[in-house]
Design an enzyme around this catalytic site. Structure first.
Site, PDB file in Angstrom:
ATOM      1  N   HIS A 244       3.369  -2.784   5.019  1.00  0.00           N
ATOM      2  CA  HIS A 244       2.117  -2.899   4.263  1.00  0.00           C
ATOM      3  C   HIS A 244       1.237  -4.083   4.703  1.00  0.00           C
ATOM      4  O   HIS A 244       0.148  -3.903   5.214  1.00  0.00           O
ATOM      5  CB  HIS A 244       2.420  -3.085   2.776  1.00  0.00           C
ATOM      6  CG  HIS A 244       3.320  -2.081   2.158  1.00  0.00           C
ATOM      7  ND1 HIS A 244       2.955  -0.777   1.904  1.00  0.00           N
ATOM      8  CD2 HIS A 244       4.600  -2.211   1.716  1.00  0.00           C
ATOM      9  CE1 HIS A 244       3.956  -0.147   1.332  1.00  0.00           C
ATOM     10  NE2 HIS A 244       4.966  -0.981   1.199  1.00  0.00           N
TER      11      HIS A 244
HETATM   12  O1  RIB Z   1       3.168  -2.312  -2.613  1.00  0.00           O
HETATM   13  C1  RIB Z   1       3.381  -3.119  -1.487  1.00  0.00           C
HETATM   14  C2  RIB Z   1       2.934  -4.524  -1.732  1.00  0.00           C
HETATM   15  O2  RIB Z   1       3.696  -5.106  -2.797  1.00  0.00           O
HETATM   16  C3  RIB Z   1       3.180  -5.438  -0.525  1.00  0.00           C
HETATM   17  O3  RIB Z   1       2.223  -6.462  -0.504  1.00  0.00           O
HETATM   18  C4  RIB Z   1       4.545  -6.003  -0.824  1.00  0.00           C
HETATM   19  O4  RIB Z   1       4.774  -7.240  -0.150  1.00  0.00           O
HETATM   20  C5  RIB Z   1       4.455  -6.222  -2.310  1.00  0.00           C
HETATM   21  O5  RIB Z   1       3.754  -7.439  -2.528  1.00  0.00           O
END
Ligand code: RIB
Ligand code: CA
Length: 319
Positions: A244
């Site tokens: 992500h």
């Molecule tokens: O849903 C994914 C996000 O939530 C990413 O930023 C992960 O590190 C958590 O913070």
């Protein structure tokens, strides 16, 4: 090279760690500071992890500011995929430097206020965790919004459903009220939601390419991403985990690898069933003007190839 001034708000977290390692070895960025928030794990761990990752980058010049240890109103919710300490089973060096004493919200208000007054270039805010620090800075001093160039955040889920709940993406679910404040603040916003990041899976082949870089930082990243494997072939059609947070910095560096469209985004803050759900008005069905560019597609091969190139810069172990 004209550097892009950025502030990273983070909750390490395995994918945050990879994002920080990528951003802090990219000369295109002038990283003004890292502000830390609770999220993937408790604040004690997210702060410790941010210090450890900075140590690994060999960038003691980048200050770390401790921020909020809980959401604005809701009870804390933590992540499920980064392990108890937030960095899987990776053993990172103990930090030799400490964080700043200035609170992250005070740091954000100070720097953005200076930018709003024309005393420094307007930074791009890069939130890759819950939005509590950013929202509090805006609530504290709404005039600082004029000091923000853009907010480029990882968060939200639209056609793709949630991850930490069936309806919501984690960063928004943890602090939906903060997200509501940020989405309404008026600054230009770019969102990188699950619709996009679920197309950027750190597959075993991609992890092998990172490990083959054969430097200490790349080895840590390969270990982190091995732990990040979701084993959810039904949802992702492959082993591995969605990478992500680094997509935020890839977008800043190579926007041509991304596509999406503008829309009006709203956040659910009332229903327990769908708390933190993000909805988007693509077609003007509300009287609301667009408040975000929502990115939904990525050239994942280009992203991972570039990540490898940047991690290859850690050719010797960081001090
Ligand atoms: O849903 C994914 C996000 O939530 C990413 O930023 C992960 O590190 C958590 O913070
Ligand atoms: Ca994160």
């Amino acid at each position: 090279m004209t550097q892009l001034p950025i502030i990273i708000d983070t909750d390490p977290g395995i994918d945050d760690a990879v994002a920080l390692l990528m951003a802090l070895t990219s000369p295109e960025f002038d990283v003004i500071g890292l502000s830390v928030v609770a999220g993937n794990v408790s604040f004690e761990h997210t702060l410790a992890n941010t210090l450890k990752v900075r140590e690994l980058t060999g960038r003691p010049d980048v200050p770390i500011y401790p921020g909020c240890d809980r959401p604005l109103l809701r009870e804390p919710v933590y992540g499920l995929f980064s392990g108890a300490g937030g960095l899987g089973k990776a053993a990172l060096p103990e930090p030799t430097l400490s964080a700043e004493t200035e609170h992250a919200v005070d740091f954000l208000v100070r720097v953005l206020g200076e930018a709003a007054a024309g005393h420094r270039p307007k930074p791009t805010l890069c939130p890759i965790g819950p939005l509590t620090n950013i929202a509090l800075a805006i609530a504290h001093s709404p005039e600082v919004v004029a000091g923000i160039d853009r907010i480029v955040l990882m968060g939200g889920a639209f056609a793709d459903l949630g991850n930490r709940s069936i309806a919501a993406e984690f960063n928004i679910l943890v602090d939906p009220h903060a997200a509501q404040i940020v989405m309404a603040c008026g600054a230009p916003i770019v969102m990188l939601p699950l619709d996009l990041t679920h197309k950027a899976i750190a597959t075993f082949e991609r992890i092998d390419a990172i490990r083959a870089l054969n430097n200490p930082v790349a080895s840590v990243v390969a270990d982190l991403l091995t732990f990040w494997d979701r084993r959810d072939v039904d949802r992702f059609q492959t082993r591995g985990g969605p990478l992500h947070d680094p997509t935020v910095f890839s977008y800043l560096l190579n926007p041509e690898w991304f596509s999406g469209r503008e829309g009006f985004v709203a956040v659910e803050v009332a229903s327990e069933l769908s708390m933190g759900h993000t909805v988007v008005d693509w077609w003007g069905q509300t009287d609301q003007p667009p408040n975000a560019l929502v990115l939904t597609d990525i050239d994942a091969d280009a992203f991972f190839d570039d990540l490898c190139r940047r991690l290859a810069r850690y050719v010797k172990s960081a001090p």
